[in-house]
Design a protein around this motif. Structure first.
Motif, PDB file in Angstrom:
ATOM      1  N   LEU A  50       0.832  -1.207   0.000  1.00 53.14           N
ATOM      2  CA  LEU A  50       0.000   0.000   0.000  1.00 53.14           C
ATOM      3  C   LEU A  50       0.865   1.255   0.000  1.00 53.14           C
ATOM      4  O   LEU A  50       0.498   2.270  -0.608  1.00 53.14           O
ATOM      5  N   SER A  51       2.011   1.198   0.672  1.00 55.95           N
ATOM      6  CA  SER A  51       2.903   2.360   0.666  1.00 55.95           C
ATOM      7  C   SER A  51       3.421   2.624  -0.743  1.00 55.95           C
ATOM      8  O   SER A  51       3.600   3.782  -1.148  1.00 55.95           O
ATOM      9  N   GLY A  57       2.152   4.568  -7.356  1.00 55.68           N
ATOM     10  CA  GLY A  57       0.959   4.428  -8.176  1.00 55.68           C
ATOM     11  C   GLY A  57       0.107   5.680  -8.233  1.00 55.68           C
ATOM     12  O   GLY A  57      -0.408   6.042  -9.293  1.00 55.68           O
ATOM     13  N   ILE A  58      -0.046   6.354  -7.103  1.00 55.03           N
ATOM     14  CA  ILE A  58      -0.939   7.518  -7.047  1.00 55.03           C
ATOM     15  C   ILE A  58      -0.193   8.819  -7.286  1.00 55.03           C
ATOM     16  O   ILE A  58      -0.636   9.668  -8.068  1.00 55.03           O
ATOM     17  N   TRP A 197      -2.574  14.284  -5.539  1.00 48.54           N
ATOM     18  CA  TRP A 197      -1.429  13.418  -5.825  1.00 48.54           C
ATOM     19  C   TRP A 197      -1.480  12.898  -7.247  1.00 48.54           C
ATOM     20  O   TRP A 197      -0.450  12.810  -7.926  1.00 48.54           O
ATOM     21  N   ARG A 198      -2.661  12.536  -7.708  1.00 50.00           N
ATOM     22  CA  ARG A 198      -2.786  12.059  -9.085  1.00 50.00           C
ATOM     23  C   ARG A 198      -2.466  13.166 -10.092  1.00 50.00           C
ATOM     24  O   ARG A 198      -1.883  12.903 -11.150  1.00 50.00           O
ATOM     25  N   ILE A 264      -0.624  -1.269  -9.826  1.00 53.55           N
ATOM     26  CA  ILE A 264       0.076  -0.339  -8.939  1.00 53.55           C
ATOM     27  C   ILE A 264      -0.786   0.852  -8.528  1.00 53.55           C
ATOM     28  O   ILE A 264      -0.453   1.564  -7.580  1.00 53.55           O
ATOM     29  N   ARG A 265      -1.890   1.078  -9.224  1.00 47.91           N
ATOM     30  CA  ARG A 265      -2.753   2.210  -8.885  1.00 47.91           C
ATOM     31  C   ARG A 265      -4.017   1.789  -8.156  1.00 47.91           C
ATOM     32  O   ARG A 265      -4.963   2.561  -8.049  1.00 47.91           O
ATOM     33  N   SER A 266      -4.051   0.581  -7.660  1.00 45.01           N
ATOM     34  CA  SER A 266      -5.274   0.030  -7.084  1.00 45.01           C
ATOM     35  C   SER A 266      -5.007  -0.607  -5.728  1.00 45.01           C
ATOM     36  O   SER A 266      -4.019  -1.331  -5.559  1.00 45.01           O
ATOM     37  N   ILE A 267      -5.892  -0.377  -4.773  1.00 45.53           N
ATOM     38  CA  ILE A 267      -5.788  -1.026  -3.470  1.00 45.53           C
ATOM     39  C   ILE A 267      -6.054  -2.520  -3.615  1.00 45.53           C
ATOM     40  O   ILE A 267      -5.351  -3.352  -3.030  1.00 45.53           O
ATOM     41  N   ALA A 268      -7.070  -2.867  -4.407  1.00 48.15           N
ATOM     42  CA  ALA A 268      -7.334  -4.287  -4.661  1.00 48.15           C
ATOM     43  C   ALA A 268      -6.132  -4.935  -5.315  1.00 48.15           C
ATOM     44  O   ALA A 268      -5.762  -6.076  -5.006  1.00 48.15           O
ATOM     45  N   GLY A 269      -5.498  -4.213  -6.238  1.00 41.59           N
ATOM     46  CA  GLY A 269      -4.305  -4.731  -6.893  1.00 41.59           C
ATOM     47  C   GLY A 269      -3.175  -4.963  -5.910  1.00 41.59           C
ATOM     48  O   GLY A 269      -2.398  -5.926  -6.047  1.00 41.59           O
TER      49      GLY A 269
END
Length: 330
Positions: A50-51, A57-58, A197-198, A264-269
């Motif tokens: 997540l970090s 990612g974000i 951030w995005r 890399i841009r997804s929490i589920a990922g």
């Protein structure tokens, strides 16, 4: 952002967290002791991934030193538990503060760096861990490391829920921290901060013209990302040892691999990728169990297949497993 919008984001994040926690508990009850320990590792590394999701990612900041930030959390927790006899429930939150301070210092440098220069700087920090551990032998015990573990549940827990196994207790300790990390990560991604951030990731100049102080936000994202990494490292060290061998450079690469494989841009990922890298060696052993392979080949095969999967993901599907699923549904 209106109060109504904030409440909606918090409600959505809370629902996701509760569903996630329930599924992990139900899954853990179906597993044997070995797989329960693996699931605990998944939760721990999930926080670290997540970090990466937040940082790379974000916000688009590439770091190869998350393992070093994990080491800050791990060593801080071990020293607090050994020298001051604090419980892990007190030591871990305090260690997060030390990781946040390390992230602040790194973020100040990151505000002036970008691309390969930033990646190189963070990589040097990760490489410095063994040197620091050996330089201050009396504190960090060098390559021998510090012996510390998750221990056993308190009496009140056993009275209420029964006596868990050691592996179950590892899972129960990791789950609330993973749930809190998931809740805050989900809030950040859905909030105005996540949108800023995005915008920095997509185009710094345009973000600056829109009123975003990207230098300040870069520092902010490094602090937040470091708290996640420090929490992950603190829990990772509680498996028994805190030392340079526990936080090698390859650990940073493992987190990055998990993030890319899952999306890399997804929490589920982040969760999917973590499951892949943790369980992949067992899956390979299960598939190739009928083949007579040398021990050397068996030892290096998981790393080789992980590398091939990473290359194929980057070439064929850069969005990762979760990204591909979202794209399919659109």
């Amino acid at each position: 952002m209106s109060n109504l919008k904030r409440k909606s984001i918090a409600r959505t994040s809370l629902i996701r967290t509760l569903i996630f926690s329930a599924l992990i508990l139900l899954g853990g009850l179906q597993f044997d002791a070995y797989n329960q320990a693996q699931l605990a590792v998944v939760l721990i590394l999930f926080i670290g991934v997540l970090s990466i999701t937040l940082l790379t990612g974000i916000s688009g900041q590439l770091s190869l030193g998350q393992g070093a930030l994990m080491a800050v959390g791990g060593y801080s927790t071990a020293l607090l538990m050994i020298n001051y006899k604090l419980s892990l429930w007190v030591a871990i939150p305090l260690s997060i503060i030390s990781s946040a301070i390390a992230g602040l210092l790194l973020g100040v440098a990151a505000a002036r760096l970008r691309g390969p220069y930033l990646a190189g700087t963070t990589l040097v920090i990760a490489l410095a861990i063994p040197t620091i551990a050996n330089r201050f032998m009396s504190v960090f015990k060098g390559d021998e490391g510090l012996q510390v573990d998750v221990g056993y549940p308190p009496q009140w827990f056993s009275s209420l829920f029964g006596e868990p196994t050691y592996e179950q207790w590892q899972l129960y300790v990791a789950l609330p921290f993973a749930a809190v990390a998931l809740f805050f990560a989900s809030n950040i991604l859905l909030s105005r901060t996540g949108r800023m951030w995005r915008s920095i990731r997509d185009h710094e100049s345009a973000a600056s013209l829109a009123g975003v102080n990207f230098a300040r936000q870069k520092i902010y994202v490094f602090v937040i990302s470091s708290t996640f990494a420090g929490l992950s490292g603190a829990l990772y060290g509680l498996r028994g040892l805190v030392g340079p061998s526990v936080y090698p450079v390859s650990l940073s690469l493992l987190l990055l691999t998990a993030a890319v494989l899952g999306g890399i841009r997804s929490i589920a990922g982040a969760f999917i990728g973590t499951v892949i890298v943790v369980f992949l060696p067992d899956w390979i052993e299960l598939i190739l169990g009928n083949f007579e392979l040398s021990e050397q080949v068996s030892n290096y095969l998981p790393a080789l297949i992980s590398s091939l999967l990473l290359i194929l993901t980057v070439v064929i599907n850069p969005a990762g497993v979760a990204g591909a699923k979202l794209h399919k549904h659109k």
